[in-house]
Design a protein around this motif. Structure first.
Motif, PDB file in Angstrom:
ATOM      1  N   CYS A  37     139.527  73.926 -14.762  1.00 59.56           N
ATOM      2  CA  CYS A  37     140.985  73.082 -15.122  1.00 59.56           C
ATOM      3  C   CYS A  37     140.513  71.636 -16.231  1.00 59.56           C
ATOM      4  CB  CYS A  37     141.082  72.480 -14.005  1.00 59.56           C
ATOM      5  SG  CYS A  37     142.841  70.880 -13.977  1.00 59.56           S
ATOM      6  N   ASN A  38     141.452  71.688 -17.168  1.00 55.18           N
ATOM      7  CA  ASN A  38     140.997  70.392 -18.304  1.00 55.18           C
ATOM      8  C   ASN A  38     140.914  69.511 -18.192  1.00 55.18           C
ATOM      9  OD1 ASN A  38     144.188  71.479 -17.993  1.00 55.18           O
ATOM     10  ND2 ASN A  38     144.575  70.330 -19.414  1.00 55.18           N
ATOM     11  N   LEU A  39     141.618  68.891 -17.162  1.00 57.69           N
ATOM     12  CA  LEU A  39     141.454  67.883 -15.705  1.00 57.69           C
ATOM     13  C   LEU A  39     140.491  67.384 -15.288  1.00 57.69           C
ATOM     14  CD1 LEU A  39     145.112  66.846 -15.852  1.00 57.69           C
ATOM     15  CD2 LEU A  39     143.586  66.926 -17.533  1.00 57.69           C
ATOM     16  N   LYS A  40     140.012  66.016 -14.035  1.00 55.74           N
ATOM     17  CA  LYS A  40     139.013  66.658 -13.537  1.00 55.74           C
ATOM     18  C   LYS A  40     139.588  65.786 -12.551  1.00 55.74           C
ATOM     19  CE  LYS A  40     133.966  66.046 -12.654  1.00 55.74           C
ATOM     20  NZ  LYS A  40     132.578  65.889 -13.424  1.00 55.74           N
ATOM     21  N   CYS A  41     140.560  65.204 -11.781  1.00 57.94           N
ATOM     22  CA  CYS A  41     140.976  64.672 -10.798  1.00 57.94           C
ATOM     23  C   CYS A  41     140.792  63.899  -9.820  1.00 57.94           C
ATOM     24  CB  CYS A  41     142.288  64.818 -10.367  1.00 57.94           C
ATOM     25  SG  CYS A  41     143.491  65.947 -11.851  1.00 57.94           S
ATOM     26  N   ILE A  42     140.920  62.498  -9.712  1.00 59.19           N
ATOM     27  CA  ILE A  42     139.935  61.974  -8.049  1.00 59.19           C
ATOM     28  C   ILE A  42     140.185  62.915  -7.332  1.00 59.19           C
ATOM     29  CG2 ILE A  42     139.995  59.624  -9.682  1.00 59.19           C
ATOM     30  CD1 ILE A  42     141.761  59.009  -7.554  1.00 59.19           C
ATOM     31  N   HIS A  43     141.126  63.250  -6.859  1.00 58.85           N
ATOM     32  CA  HIS A  43     141.776  63.538  -5.571  1.00 58.85           C
ATOM     33  C   HIS A  43     141.223  65.690  -5.716  1.00 58.85           C
ATOM     34  CE1 HIS A  43     145.302  64.225  -7.974  1.00 58.85           C
ATOM     35  NE2 HIS A  43     145.875  65.118  -6.701  1.00 58.85           N
ATOM     36  N   CYS A  44     140.870  66.100  -6.092  1.00 65.77           N
ATOM     37  CA  CYS A  44     141.157  67.401  -6.335  1.00 65.77           C
ATOM     38  C   CYS A  44     140.804  68.616  -5.504  1.00 65.77           C
ATOM     39  CB  CYS A  44     140.367  68.226  -7.686  1.00 65.77           C
ATOM     40  SG  CYS A  44     139.976  70.106  -8.046  1.00 65.77           S
ATOM     41  N   ARG A  45     141.357  68.978  -4.543  1.00 62.58           N
ATOM     42  CA  ARG A  45     140.529  69.791  -3.369  1.00 62.58           C
ATOM     43  C   ARG A  45     139.655  70.594  -3.985  1.00 62.58           C
ATOM     44  NH1 ARG A  45     141.505  74.461  -3.542  1.00 62.58           N
ATOM     45  NH2 ARG A  45     142.614  75.765  -4.804  1.00 62.58           N
ATOM     46  N   SER A  46     139.251  71.099  -5.112  1.00 61.01           N
ATOM     47  CA  SER A  46     138.644  72.105  -4.982  1.00 61.01           C
ATOM     48  C   SER A  46     137.205  71.807  -6.414  1.00 61.01           C
ATOM     49  CB  SER A  46     139.780  73.294  -5.870  1.00 61.01           C
ATOM     50  OG  SER A  46     139.677  73.363  -6.808  1.00 61.01           O
ATOM     51  N   SER A  47     137.475  70.369  -6.970  1.00 62.31           N
ATOM     52  CA  SER A  47     136.404  69.851  -7.463  1.00 62.31           C
ATOM     53  C   SER A  47     136.360  70.972  -8.422  1.00 62.31           C
ATOM     54  CB  SER A  47     134.875  69.971  -6.854  1.00 62.31           C
ATOM     55  OG  SER A  47     134.801  69.403  -5.467  1.00 62.31           O
ATOM     56  N   SER A  48     138.122  71.290  -8.979  1.00 60.20           N
ATOM     57  CA  SER A  48     137.563  71.690 -10.261  1.00 60.20           C
ATOM     58  C   SER A  48     137.626  71.142 -11.618  1.00 60.20           C
ATOM     59  CB  SER A  48     139.275  72.033 -10.606  1.00 60.20           C
ATOM     60  OG  SER A  48     139.434  72.763  -9.311  1.00 60.20           O
ATOM     61  N   GLU A  49     136.494  71.507 -12.330  1.00 62.99           N
ATOM     62  CA  GLU A  49     136.284  71.659 -13.959  1.00 62.99           C
ATOM     63  C   GLU A  49     136.812  72.650 -15.252  1.00 62.99           C
ATOM     64  OE1 GLU A  49     132.464  69.521 -12.746  1.00 62.99           O
ATOM     65  OE2 GLU A  49     131.631  71.703 -12.774  1.00 62.99           O
ATOM     66  N   MET A  50     135.832  71.608 -15.768  1.00 61.08           N
ATOM     67  CA  MET A  50     136.876  73.234 -17.503  1.00 61.08           C
ATOM     68  C   MET A  50     135.897  74.453 -16.792  1.00 61.08           C
ATOM     69  SD  MET A  50     138.490  73.377 -19.647  1.00 61.08           S
ATOM     70  CE  MET A  50     139.309  74.601 -20.704  1.00 61.08           C
ATOM     71  N   VAL A  51     133.715  74.032 -17.052  1.00 62.51           N
ATOM     72  CA  VAL A  51     133.429  75.343 -17.048  1.00 62.51           C
ATOM     73  C   VAL A  51     132.967  75.212 -15.682  1.00 62.51           C
ATOM     74  CG1 VAL A  51     130.544  75.704 -17.807  1.00 62.51           C
ATOM     75  CG2 VAL A  51     132.637  74.528 -19.188  1.00 62.51           C
ATOM     76  N   VAL A  52     132.836  76.342 -14.841  1.00 57.43           N
ATOM     77  CA  VAL A  52     133.070  76.378 -13.536  1.00 57.43           C
ATOM     78  C   VAL A  52     132.072  78.115 -13.438  1.00 57.43           C
ATOM     79  CG1 VAL A  52     133.605  77.393 -10.879  1.00 57.43           C
ATOM     80  CG2 VAL A  52     134.786  75.462 -12.630  1.00 57.43           C
ATOM     81  N   SER A  53     130.900  78.144 -13.436  1.00 59.62           N
ATOM     82  CA  SER A  53     129.934  79.083 -13.277  1.00 59.62           C
ATOM     83  C   SER A  53     129.519  79.492 -11.831  1.00 59.62           C
ATOM     84  CB  SER A  53     128.651  78.879 -13.589  1.00 59.62           C
ATOM     85  OG  SER A  53     127.608  77.619 -13.494  1.00 59.62           O
ATOM     86  N   LYS A  54     129.889  78.920 -11.170  1.00 61.10           N
ATOM     87  CA  LYS A  54     128.949  79.956  -9.446  1.00 61.10           C
ATOM     88  C   LYS A  54     130.676  80.443  -8.913  1.00 61.10           C
ATOM     89  CE  LYS A  54     125.800  76.021  -8.077  1.00 61.10           C
ATOM     90  NZ  LYS A  54     125.495  75.508  -7.152  1.00 61.10           N
ATOM     91  N   HIS A  55     132.353  80.286  -9.775  1.00 60.09           N
ATOM     92  CA  HIS A  55     133.646  80.627  -8.738  1.00 60.09           C
ATOM     93  C   HIS A  55     133.955  81.629  -9.831  1.00 60.09           C
ATOM     94  CE1 HIS A  55     132.388  78.606  -5.227  1.00 60.09           C
ATOM     95  NE2 HIS A  55     132.142  77.692  -5.871  1.00 60.09           N
ATOM     96  N   PRO A  56     133.456  82.404 -10.861  1.00 60.49           N
ATOM     97  CA  PRO A  56     134.621  82.710 -12.001  1.00 60.49           C
ATOM     98  C   PRO A  56     135.236  83.487 -11.769  1.00 60.49           C
ATOM     99  CG  PRO A  56     132.567  84.061 -11.159  1.00 60.49           C
ATOM    100  CD  PRO A  56     132.421  82.763 -10.682  1.00 60.49           C
ATOM    101  N   ASP A  57     136.063  83.549 -12.722  1.00 60.24           N
ATOM    102  CA  ASP A  57     138.095  84.146 -12.779  1.00 60.24           C
ATOM    103  C   ASP A  57     137.394  85.291 -12.127  1.00 60.24           C
ATOM    104  OD1 ASP A  57     138.624  81.207 -13.669  1.00 60.24           O
ATOM    105  OD2 ASP A  57     139.746  82.079 -15.404  1.00 60.24           O
ATOM    106  N   PHE A  58     138.454  85.967 -11.165  1.00 55.08           N
ATOM    107  CA  PHE A  58     138.147  87.069 -11.230  1.00 55.08           C
ATOM    108  C   PHE A  58     139.005  88.022 -11.895  1.00 55.08           C
ATOM    109  CE2 PHE A  58     141.431  85.142  -8.524  1.00 55.08           C
ATOM    110  CZ  PHE A  58     142.557  85.763  -8.746  1.00 55.08           C
ATOM    111  N   PRO A  59     139.066  89.702 -12.164  1.00 53.61           N
ATOM    112  CA  PRO A  59     139.957  90.521 -13.418  1.00 53.61           C
ATOM    113  C   PRO A  59     141.449  90.865 -12.333  1.00 53.61           C
ATOM    114  CG  PRO A  59     137.953  91.655 -11.991  1.00 53.61           C
ATOM    115  CD  PRO A  59     137.541  89.958 -11.421  1.00 53.61           C
ATOM    116  N   THR A  60     141.871  90.537 -13.883  1.00 50.38           N
ATOM    117  CA  THR A  60     143.298  91.402 -13.354  1.00 50.38           C
ATOM    118  C   THR A  60     143.537  92.283 -12.764  1.00 50.38           C
ATOM    119  OG1 THR A  60     143.554  90.742 -16.140  1.00 50.38           O
ATOM    120  CG2 THR A  60     145.668  91.678 -14.778  1.00 50.38           C
ATOM    121  N   GLU A  61     142.348  93.052 -12.967  1.00 51.63           N
ATOM    122  CA  GLU A  61     143.193  94.918 -11.650  1.00 51.63           C
ATOM    123  C   GLU A  61     142.696  94.124 -10.334  1.00 51.63           C
ATOM    124  OE1 GLU A  61     140.739  94.687 -14.546  1.00 51.63           O
ATOM    125  OE2 GLU A  61     142.157  95.883 -16.119  1.00 51.63           O
ATOM    126  N   GLU A  62     141.948  92.340 -10.014  1.00 52.04           N
ATOM    127  CA  GLU A  62     141.123  92.453  -8.813  1.00 52.04           C
ATOM    128  C   GLU A  62     142.489  92.290  -8.743  1.00 52.04           C
ATOM    129  OE1 GLU A  62     138.977  89.950  -5.936  1.00 52.04           O
ATOM    130  OE2 GLU A  62     137.887  91.033  -7.806  1.00 52.04           O
TER     131      GLU A  62
END
Length: 357
Positions: free
Chosen positions: A18-43
């Motif tokens: 995510c390009n934001l870092k909101c105070i309430h984010c349920r997934s603690s999203s941030e711009m660089v996430v190494s432990k939870h990479p995007d899955f491929p399109t085929e999946e």
């Protein structure tokens, strides 16, 4: 025990970036996430095939910020071609004319925008990013320009609680199809602002305000989110006023269901493939990389417990409004560590407890 029915609505976390870092984010999203990479399109295509072999729910492509995925519109188009009603949840800051054209071409039916303040000062503080407010306002303008239907989701804590009525009016002025007032469930980064959660007393007062406001609202659907005890208030007020209170339902809704419907009509699939009862319930019912969605939905012990009101504890287990409310299971889990416990932000005392002597 609630009868097992097919899911009506699935939120799908297609990225945790995510390009934001909101105070309430349920997934603690941030711009660089190494432990939870995007899955491929085929999946992504495989997951859609799996779901459509069993049910045809509304699918909301969410995140993080889903517009950060280059293939988001490929995923949306594939779901559309499979007969699914595809939707998109965005913070609005990345929306452009080109994005709007791609939204329409992919078959996305409706978009949700985040708006947590009626001014730059309030919204940008909540979203931890200068310019977030102008991005949301610009996105709403572009959606109107391109004829894209959108709803507005607004999250509230003590820091922006006083702005609720102004946000409602702004959502209406922007031309939203619906406005959803959401009280924070303390998961993800939301756990760090437990002291900012709106009190149960103010919560009740706000839900009563919403009831009165909703009765007079003719142009836009309004609904509190993750506030199952609102439907207890609706029944109480309806009886007091001796009138039938009819709620309109939105095309984007779960079919008019009442109360907490986590794991009953809705669920979330996270970026790792875990099926969660709802977007704010951080406990997995199973993983779609190991089982089919149907197997998880029908056989998970977690989901079976959520559907069995007889197992609910505390005031919820004794409450005469259990069938229309049920209490927020995610909030009970976050506060007590037990998803069957009573709703911690409801001040209602059930009839049985008031008259037990």
């Amino acid at each position: 025990m609630i009868a097992n029915v097919e899911p009506r609505w699935i939120a799908w976390e297609i990225t945790r970036r995510c390009n934001l870092k909101c105070i309430h984010c349920r997934s603690s999203s941030e711009m660089v996430v190494s432990k939870h990479p995007d899955f491929p399109t085929e999946e992504a295509f495989r997951v859609i095939d799996d779901i459509t072999s069993y049910a045809k729910p509304v699918i909301v492509l969410s995140g993080g910020e889903p517009l950060l995925r280059k293939d988001v519109f490929d995923i949306a188009k594939y779901g559309t071609e499979k007969g699914l009603r595809m939707c998109l949840a965005t913070n609005g800051t990345l929306v452009t004319d080109e994005i709007c054209e791609k939204i329409k071409a992919s078959g996305i039916r409706i978009v949700s925008l985040s708006l947590d303040g009626s001014s730059e000062v309030v919204h940008d503080d909540f979203r931890n990013q200068k310019g977030a407010f102008s991005g949301t306002i610009n996105a709403a303008r572009l959606f109107k320009k391109h004829g894209i239907e959108f709803i507005i989701n607004s999250s509230f804590t003590k820091r922006n609680q006083g702005d609720i009525q102004k946000v409602y009016k702004l959502a209406k002025e922007l031309g939203a199809t619906a406005w959803y007032m959401f009280m924070i469930v303390p998961t993800g980064r939301g756990k760090e602002i437990m002291n900012e959660l709106i009190s149960k007393e103010d919560y009740e007062e706000l839900l009563e305000w919403h009831y009165q406001m909703e009765k007079g609202e003719k142009d836009m659907l309004v609904r509190p989110t993750c506030a199952p005890h609102y439907y207890r208030i609706v029944l109480q007020k309806s009886k007091e006023e001796k009138e039938k209170f009819e709620r309109r339902t939105l095309k984007f809704s779960t079919g008019g269901a009442k109360g907490c419907i986590a794991g009953q009509l809705i669920s979330l699939i996270d970026v790792d493939g875990n099926v969660l009862p709802c977007s704010y319930f951080p406990k997995s019912a199973g993983n779609i990389r190991q089982k089919t969605f149907k197997e998880i939905w029908e056989d998970s012990e977690l989901l079976k417990e959520l559907r069995d009101f007889k197992k609910y504890k505390g005031r919820c287990g004794l409450c005469e409004y259990i069938n229309v409310c049920g209490g927020c299971r995610a909030r009970a889990y976050s506060v007590y560590g037990d998803y069957l416990e009573e709703e911690p932000f409801c001040e209602y005392i059930p009839y049985k407890l008031r008259n037990e002597k």
